[in-house]
Scaffold this motif. Structure first.
Motif, PDB file in Angstrom:
ATOM      1  N   UNK A   1      78.247 -49.605 -60.534  1.00 20.99           N
ATOM      2  CA  UNK A   1      78.515 -48.293 -61.150  1.00 20.99           C
ATOM      3  C   UNK A   1      77.157 -47.619 -61.431  1.00 20.99           C
ATOM      4  N   UNK A   2      76.922 -46.444 -60.856  1.00 20.50           N
ATOM      5  CA  UNK A   2      75.616 -45.796 -61.109  1.00 20.50           C
ATOM      6  C   UNK A   2      75.600 -45.192 -62.517  1.00 20.50           C
ATOM      7  N   UNK A   3      74.416 -45.233 -63.203  1.00 20.63           N
ATOM      8  CA  UNK A   3      74.314 -44.582 -64.530  1.00 20.63           C
ATOM      9  C   UNK A   3      74.410 -43.063 -64.355  1.00 20.63           C
ATOM     10  N   UNK A   4      74.786 -42.338 -65.379  1.00 20.15           N
ATOM     11  CA  UNK A   4      74.829 -40.874 -65.236  1.00 20.15           C
ATOM     12  C   UNK A   4      73.519 -40.247 -65.690  1.00 20.15           C
ATOM     13  N   UNK A   5      72.724 -41.016 -66.491  1.00 26.68           N
ATOM     14  CA  UNK A   5      71.394 -40.503 -66.855  1.00 26.68           C
ATOM     15  C   UNK A   5      70.403 -41.667 -66.809  1.00 26.68           C
ATOM     16  N   UNK A   6      69.120 -41.315 -66.785  1.00 26.32           N
ATOM     17  CA  UNK A   6      68.059 -42.328 -66.841  1.00 26.32           C
ATOM     18  C   UNK A   6      67.074 -41.880 -67.917  1.00 26.32           C
ATOM     19  N   UNK A   7      66.713 -42.779 -68.813  1.00 24.47           N
ATOM     20  CA  UNK A   7      65.805 -42.394 -69.896  1.00 24.47           C
ATOM     21  C   UNK A   7      64.427 -42.992 -69.646  1.00 24.47           C
ATOM     22  N   UNK A   8      63.405 -42.129 -69.715  1.00 20.48           N
ATOM     23  CA  UNK A   8      62.018 -42.583 -69.558  1.00 20.48           C
ATOM     24  C   UNK A   8      61.327 -42.455 -70.907  1.00 20.48           C
ATOM     25  N   UNK A   9      60.542 -43.464 -71.246  1.00 18.79           N
ATOM     26  CA  UNK A   9      59.800 -43.387 -72.519  1.00 18.79           C
ATOM     27  C   UNK A   9      58.317 -43.504 -72.219  1.00 18.79           C
ATOM     28  N   UNK A  10      57.540 -42.607 -72.850  1.00 20.46           N
ATOM     29  CA  UNK A  10      56.088 -42.706 -72.695  1.00 20.46           C
ATOM     30  C   UNK A  10      55.514 -43.172 -74.028  1.00 20.46           C
ATOM     31  N   UNK A  11      55.287 -44.496 -74.181  1.00 23.48           N
ATOM     32  CA  UNK A  11      54.860 -45.019 -75.497  1.00 23.48           C
ATOM     33  C   UNK A  11      53.552 -44.361 -75.974  1.00 23.48           C
TER      34      UNK A  11
ATOM     35  N   UNK B   1      66.906 -38.118 -67.954  1.00 22.84           N
ATOM     36  CA  UNK B   1      67.045 -37.376 -66.694  1.00 22.84           C
ATOM     37  C   UNK B   1      68.437 -37.549 -66.121  1.00 22.84           C
ATOM     38  N   UNK B   2      69.022 -36.488 -65.598  1.00 17.43           N
ATOM     39  CA  UNK B   2      70.355 -36.629 -64.991  1.00 17.43           C
ATOM     40  C   UNK B   2      70.269 -37.455 -63.714  1.00 17.43           C
ATOM     41  N   UNK B   3      71.318 -38.216 -63.409  1.00 22.32           N
ATOM     42  CA  UNK B   3      71.400 -38.976 -62.152  1.00 22.32           C
ATOM     43  C   UNK B   3      72.488 -38.350 -61.304  1.00 22.32           C
ATOM     44  N   UNK B   4      72.122 -38.002 -60.042  1.00 24.49           N
ATOM     45  CA  UNK B   4      73.084 -37.358 -59.124  1.00 24.49           C
ATOM     46  C   UNK B   4      73.652 -38.433 -58.207  1.00 24.49           C
ATOM     47  N   UNK B   5      74.962 -38.401 -58.028  1.00 25.76           N
ATOM     48  CA  UNK B   5      75.591 -39.405 -57.162  1.00 25.76           C
ATOM     49  C   UNK B   5      76.076 -38.751 -55.878  1.00 25.76           C
ATOM     50  N   UNK B   6      75.863 -39.492 -54.751  1.00 25.90           N
ATOM     51  CA  UNK B   6      76.364 -39.004 -53.460  1.00 25.90           C
ATOM     52  C   UNK B   6      77.738 -39.582 -53.189  1.00 25.90           C
TER      53      UNK B   6
ATOM     54  N   UNK C   1      70.575 -40.582 -57.077  1.00 22.24           N
ATOM     55  CA  UNK C   1      69.219 -40.007 -57.138  1.00 22.24           C
ATOM     56  C   UNK C   1      68.956 -39.486 -58.540  1.00 22.24           C
ATOM     57  N   UNK C   2      67.797 -39.842 -59.094  1.00 27.50           N
ATOM     58  CA  UNK C   2      67.406 -39.332 -60.405  1.00 27.50           C
ATOM     59  C   UNK C   2      66.856 -37.923 -60.201  1.00 27.50           C
ATOM     60  N   UNK C   3      67.421 -36.939 -60.879  1.00 28.95           N
ATOM     61  CA  UNK C   3      66.943 -35.558 -60.722  1.00 28.95           C
ATOM     62  C   UNK C   3      65.704 -35.371 -61.592  1.00 28.95           C
ATOM     63  N   UNK C   4      64.525 -35.368 -60.963  1.00 30.73           N
ATOM     64  CA  UNK C   4      63.256 -35.281 -61.711  1.00 30.73           C
ATOM     65  C   UNK C   4      62.712 -33.859 -61.711  1.00 30.73           C
ATOM     66  N   UNK C   5      63.540 -32.883 -61.290  1.00 32.96           N
ATOM     67  CA  UNK C   5      63.011 -31.507 -61.148  1.00 32.96           C
ATOM     68  C   UNK C   5      62.503 -30.957 -62.491  1.00 32.96           C
ATOM     69  N   UNK C   6      63.055 -31.474 -63.600  1.00 36.19           N
ATOM     70  CA  UNK C   6      62.609 -30.950 -64.903  1.00 36.19           C
ATOM     71  C   UNK C   6      61.501 -31.776 -65.535  1.00 36.19           C
TER      72      UNK C   6
END
Ligand code: SDX
Length: 431
Positions: free
Chosen positions: A1-11, A19-24, A30-35
């Motif tokens: 099951x693909x996640x619907x978002x991905x969280x990045x942390x910059x310590x 970040x939103x995750x786009x499913x085909x 695909x993680x939408x990194x446009x923002x």
């Protein structure tokens, strides 16, 4: 099951971004990194785009681990044995297999655009007879935009469709003319009453001196080769066509850029290099010397026709070609083709070698294609031009798709800057 978002942390900066995750339909999400830059002040870093989706597309699906290739959901294995090349070109462009009426209309349109402006023949005369056909193909294809002004408005759907027809129709004519020019023979005009592949082989091998009948088996083999090379997702040349088109360049200029990219030995130019490599190896007893060269990091030699960015198992197209090689060579009375035997042994020995197995380097589409092209009488220098003729259908399908894509904008990647921060200019006497 693909996640619907991905969280990045910059310590370091105590920042977190989700970040939103786009499913085909199928395949990796695909993680939408446009923002990412706007909200996080960072870029992604992916030289060679190993894990970067440059766009969304519905045309071709590849599963590199499973060795799957599908055009609009149809398996390459089915299309290769059941369809004609123009039927596949129609499928790539319009997304559905054509009805009998659609196909005959499409074939009529394509075949009736096969001629090139008579003035274009002067371009060929400017080339040396020993000019590489791909140099001619780049030059003459790009110059189509100097003639066909009625298809340069990329915002008019009818003009886009007509330019796609013209590219698919004229590439065989230009490629055959490049071949005739290299032989100092007169060009052969396209024939409206011939099938697409039959017409191409006729333009390649007919002369004004006698009736030339295209060998039906040769036509069938070329039809298969064109289908296998028609499209392949976001490969280097297709990505080049897309990036060029993203600035609003006309379709002929975009295809000329795609042909230039395809020419590289790491891409479409590999089929020519495979034959040169097999000719150089000559004998089975030399195989290990060349495998050692391929494994030697200090040697630029690579085993041409082996390895692939996406396929980490057998390229399904290579599997099909290896299968038909025997039959085609036998039918074309070339059955004891020493190069084919050498290729089979080279593959067998390489696939027992840890270096190739660890790196999942298997034969790709270029490994066997050249052996069949040669058996069809195509000179080695024309191999990549064959690839370009076939791929013109994929390039135009992607171009038409992106011109209708609301997300489409100019492609402008960023960089990780490693240069000097700031320096003051000093006069030449003080350097
Ligand atoms: C096509 O993208 C497409 O879809 C293309 C295509 C299409 O239809 O459009 O499928 C058509 O272009 C097929 C590929 C044709 N090219 C060749 O046959 C040329 C030989 N192959 C390689 O140059 C290479 O495999 C590529 C370019 C195809 C792929 O390169 P990658 O994905 O960047 O892989 P890499 O160079 O990072 O290689 C990974 C490792 C390296 O070794 P290590 O640094 O890990 O020790 O594998 C080695 C490479 O040195 N390697 C090879 C090799 N290919 C990769 N070593 C020897 N011989 C090879 N052929």
């Amino acid at each position: 099951m693909h996640p619907t978002t991905l969280t990045l942390t910059d310590p370091e900066n105590q920042q977190t971004i989700t970040l939103p995750v786009r499913k085909g339909t199928i395949g990796p999400a695909a993680v939408d990194v446009s923002g990412l830059y706007r909200e996080f002040g960072m870029f992604t870093y992916d030289p060679g785009f190993l894990a970067t989706a440059s766009c969304s597309s519905s045309i071709t699906y590849i599963d590199g681990e499973a060795g799957i290739l599908r055009y609009r959901g149809y398996s390459i294995e089915e299309l290769a044995t059941k369809a004609s090349f123009l039927e596949v070109a129609y499928l790539l462009i319009y997304g559905e297999l054509p009805t009998e009426y659609d196909l005959s209309k499409f074939e009529h349109n394509i075949c009736h655009h096969g001629m090139i402006d008579e003035a274009l023949k002067n371009f060929f005369r400017g080339f040396h007879h020993n000019a590489h056909p791909m140099a001619v193909l780049i030059g003459v294809t790009g110059s189509l935009s100097a003639f066909y002004h009625d298809t340069l408005d990329i915002h008019t759907p009818e003009q886009r469709e007509l330019s796609a027809y013209r590219v698919i129709a004229k590439l065989p004519t230009i490629a055959a003319a490049a071949y005739k020019h290299s032989k100092g023979e007169p060009f052969i005009y396209p024939r409206y009453n011939m099938r697409y592949v039959e017409n191409f082989l006729h333009m390649m091998f007919a002369t004004p001196c006698e009736q030339y009948r295209v060998n039906r088996l040769a036509e069938k083999a070329m039809n298969l080769l064109f289908i296998l090379h028609a499209d392949h997702e976001q490969n280097a040349s297709t990505s080049t066509v897309r990036l060029t088109a993203s600035s609003g360049a006309n379709p002929y200029a975009c295809v000329a850029a795609g042909i230039a990219s395809l020419w590289g030995p790491a891409h479409g130019g590999a089929n020519e290099e495979v034959l040169n490599m097999l000719e150089e190896i000559k004998d089975v007893k030399h195989i290990n010397v060349y495998l050692d060269k391929a494994k030697n990091k200090n040697d630029s030699f690579r085993l041409m026709g082996f390895g692939h960015r996406v396929y980490k198992h057998y390229d399904p197209r290579a599997k099909i070609l290896r299968g038909v090689c025997h039959r085609v060579l036998k039918e074309l009375a070339d059955s004891n083709n020493p190069l084919f035997e050498l290729a089979l042994r080279l593959e067998e020995i390489a696939l027992q070698d840890a270096y190739f197995l660890e790196r999942k380097l298997y034969p790709n589409v270029d490994f066997y294609s050249g052996i069949i092209y040669r058996a069809l009488g195509i000179p080695v220098s024309m191999f990549t031009a064959m690839f370009a003729i076939a791929r013109s259908s994929g390039w135009m399908a992607h171009w038409l798709e992106m011109m209708n894509d609301p997300e489409q904008r100019i492609g402008r990647p960023r960089q990780l800057y490693l240069g000097h921060a700031l320096r003051q200019y000093n006069s030449i006497g003080k350097r």
